[in-house]
Design an enzyme around this catalytic site. Structure first.
Site, PDB file in Angstrom:
ATOM      1  N   ALA A  37       0.702  -1.341   0.572  1.00  0.00           N
ATOM      2  CA  ALA A  37       0.359  -0.237   0.108  1.00  0.00           C
ATOM      3  C   ALA A  37       0.816   0.944   0.186  1.00  0.00           C
ATOM      4  O   ALA A  37       2.045   1.396   0.792  1.00  0.00           O
ATOM      5  CB  ALA A  37      -1.046  -0.341   1.306  1.00  0.00           C
ATOM      6  N   THR A  38       0.369   1.998  -1.045  1.00  0.00           N
ATOM      7  CA  THR A  38       1.573   3.386  -0.989  1.00  0.00           C
ATOM      8  C   THR A  38       0.685   4.641  -1.781  1.00  0.00           C
ATOM      9  O   THR A  38      -0.375   3.923  -2.322  1.00  0.00           O
ATOM     10  CB  THR A  38       2.344   3.104  -1.833  1.00  0.00           C
ATOM     11  OG1 THR A  38       3.565   2.362  -0.993  1.00  0.00           O
ATOM     12  CG2 THR A  38       3.357   4.060  -2.960  1.00  0.00           C
ATOM     13  N   THR A  39       1.086   5.817  -2.094  1.00  0.00           N
ATOM     14  CA  THR A  39       0.298   6.678  -3.026  1.00  0.00           C
ATOM     15  C   THR A  39       1.568   7.126  -3.436  1.00  0.00           C
ATOM     16  O   THR A  39       2.225   7.753  -2.647  1.00  0.00           O
ATOM     17  CB  THR A  39      -0.286   7.462  -2.478  1.00  0.00           C
ATOM     18  OG1 THR A  39      -1.496   7.072  -2.102  1.00  0.00           O
ATOM     19  CG2 THR A  39      -1.319   8.994  -3.476  1.00  0.00           C
ATOM     20  N   SER A 176      -2.269   2.766  -3.729  1.00  0.00           N
ATOM     21  CA  SER A 176      -3.895   2.588  -2.880  1.00  0.00           C
ATOM     22  C   SER A 176      -4.331   3.504  -3.239  1.00  0.00           C
ATOM     23  O   SER A 176      -5.456   3.951  -3.127  1.00  0.00           O
ATOM     24  CB  SER A 176      -4.014   2.242  -1.532  1.00  0.00           C
ATOM     25  OG  SER A 176      -3.008   2.774  -0.917  1.00  0.00           O
TER      26      SER A 176
END
Lengths: 257, 242
Positions: A37-39, A176
């Protein structure tokens, strides 16, 4: 039978000759929950390309850490933003970093931008077994400098998990929280004042920090920016002349102003 | 022939003479440990004397370009494999030379039915502090010496090399300025290529200054710099003479 001749300047071929694997694509069916999960995102601004990312890593609903650097400097003219499973993504970054420098030093010239873009695509394709099993998905962003034009121009590329590569016209996002980021970037690009391509560095950094703050409102897996906890983003800038990092102190100062 | 030991010794002796003869006229190279980093200097035609090897490592050499290329490639391969399998911080000049290049050169030199390597090399590793710098003087037969400070010279003949190195270390002892060091190294380069003595009879400074400036016309002064402090991992950069 003798070993096949290595490809000149190709680090992966050197690894193969020494029977060292670059990525380990075998996974146990009992594999534990992966951190992910990351941006991450990149957009063109007036001086080049800004690439940014939050610093959170999660495993399921557990926050593992808020101190991960997901925007990585591969060499003096290339940036990689990683989204997906860090174990695989960091290894890909390490392979690319060594490959680009190995080519430059051994062949006495830098690898071209198309070759760098394909090198990442090749690693993603080699990671296909992990991707299909759903435990090693990596969907990165890449920024490099096109040296075939004068003056040299930074470019942004994004990928799908199978290794298809696409050039981004104005911006790209992954992870995400990417949906939120893309919506804001699309709005700003069409109706905003100033538009991202007209922003100077300070405006671009402020905009990037606000993007992450908004994304974290809608996505628990995005760390966002929290000045009180001294948690900022990883922000790097790619200009025709090379890479520059924007420190947490600088981000704090510009966020206040 | 080689079944008889004395003939083998004779063959090795002949081989040494042959290499020295072939290297005669080779353009000397220099490495200097300075407060801000390590300077490498060579004078050649095109990019042929000074090379980056790894993050904190560089090489300067004289000899046959194909042989320098083979050793350069071997050093780059070994350093990158080591850096990838362990960590870039684990790549050390001491191990690169002691366990990699030196044994290879020695083996090659003693295989009298294959062509010997025609080269003389200097390899450098920049440290966090000047006293952590390492400079290796590697010879065509695999012999090497390690230095931790000052200026080290690689020339085609041992005696002038020793004299030049002693003179440079004395002359540059109190000169930390990089441009000034480049000037003095080029003077030494000119004296070596013109077979000038470094003790009595050393040409006056004016003559040395004019001498190298005339001699480098049509050639390239190659300068490499390993910066001690940098925000990037790769510390090497090419410098352009003023």
């Amino acid at each position: 039978m003798s070993d096949p001749s290595p490809i000149a300047g190709d680090f992966l071929s050197l690894l193969a000759r020494h029977q060292v694997s670059s990525l380990r694509a075998v996974v146990s069916p009992d594999a534990p929950v992966q951190t992910q999960a990351t941006t991450v995102f990149a957009f063109h601004f007036a001086e080049g390309v800004l690439m940014g990312g939050d610093r959170r890593a999660t495993a399921g609903n557990v926050i593992v850490t808020d101190r991960v650097d997901k925007v990585l400097e591969l060499d003096a003219t290339s940036l990689l933003a990683i989204a997906g499973v860090p174990a695989t993504a960091f290894e890909m970054a390490r392979v690319l970093e060594t490959s680009f420098e190995y080519f430059r030093r051994s062949q006495l010239q830098s690898l071209s931008l198309p070759a760098k873009v394909r090198a990442l695509a090749r690693l993603l394709r080699e990671n296909l077994p992990m991707t299909i099993q759903g435990v090693g998905v990596v969907v990165p962003l890449f920024a490099g400098i096109d040296q075939t034009v004068s003056p040299p121009e930074p470019q942004i590329y994004f990928y799908d998990p199978l290794g298809a590569q696409f050039q981004a016209v104005g911006y790209a996002a992954s992870g995400s929280g990417a949906g939120t980021i893309r919506s804001i970037l699309s709005f700003q690009d069409r109706y905003g004042q100033p538009r991202p391509t007209r922003m100077n560095l300070q405006q671009a950094v402020q905009f990037a920090l606000r993007l992450l703050m908004v994304a974290s409102e809608f996505d628990s897996a995005t760390g966002g920016v929290n000045p009180e906890a001294a948690t900022f983003a990883t922000i790097k800038v790619l200009r025709g002349s090379g890479v520059e990092s924007v420190s947490a102190g600088q981000q704090a100062e510009w966020l206040k102003s | 022939m080689t079944e008889e030991p004395y003939r083998w010794l004779e063959a090795i002796g002949n081989r040494r003479e042959y290499v020295r003869e072939q290297l005669k006229g080779g353009s000397p190279v220099f490495v200097a440990s300075l407060p801000e980093g390590i300077l490498l200097l060579g004078v050649g035609v095109g990019h042929s004397k000074v090379f980056e090897l790894f993050d904190r490592h560089a090489l300067a050499g004289l000899g046959h370009p194909a042989d320098i290329e083979k050793i350069r490639q071997a050093a780059i391969d070994a350093a990158h494999l080591e850096g990838f399998n362990r960590a870039p911080e684990d790549v050390s000049l001491r191990r690169l030379v002691g366990f990699g290049l030196s044994p290879q050169l020695k083996t090659n030199f003693e295989q009298i039915f294959s062509a010997p390597f025609l080269l003389e090399l200097l390899l450098a590793e920049v440290g966090l502090e000047p006293n952590q710098d390492l400079i290796a003087r590697l010879h065509f037969d695999g012999a090497f010496q390690l230095h931790t400070k000052g200026v080290v010279v690689a020339a085609s003949q041992p005696d002038p090399e020793t004299a030049a190195q002693a003179w440079l270390n004395q002359t540059l002892a109190e000169k930390p300025d990089r441009d000034e060091v480049v000037e003095v190294l080029l003077q030494a380069w000119w004296c070596l290529t013109e077979n000038k003595p470094f003790t009595e009879g050393l040409p006056p400074e004016g003559e040395r200054r004019d001498g190298w400036r005339k001699a480098v016309q049509g050639r390239t002064v190659e300068l490499g710099w390993l910066a001690r402090k940098s925000h990037r991992r790769a510390r090497y950069e090419e410098l352009h003479p003023a």
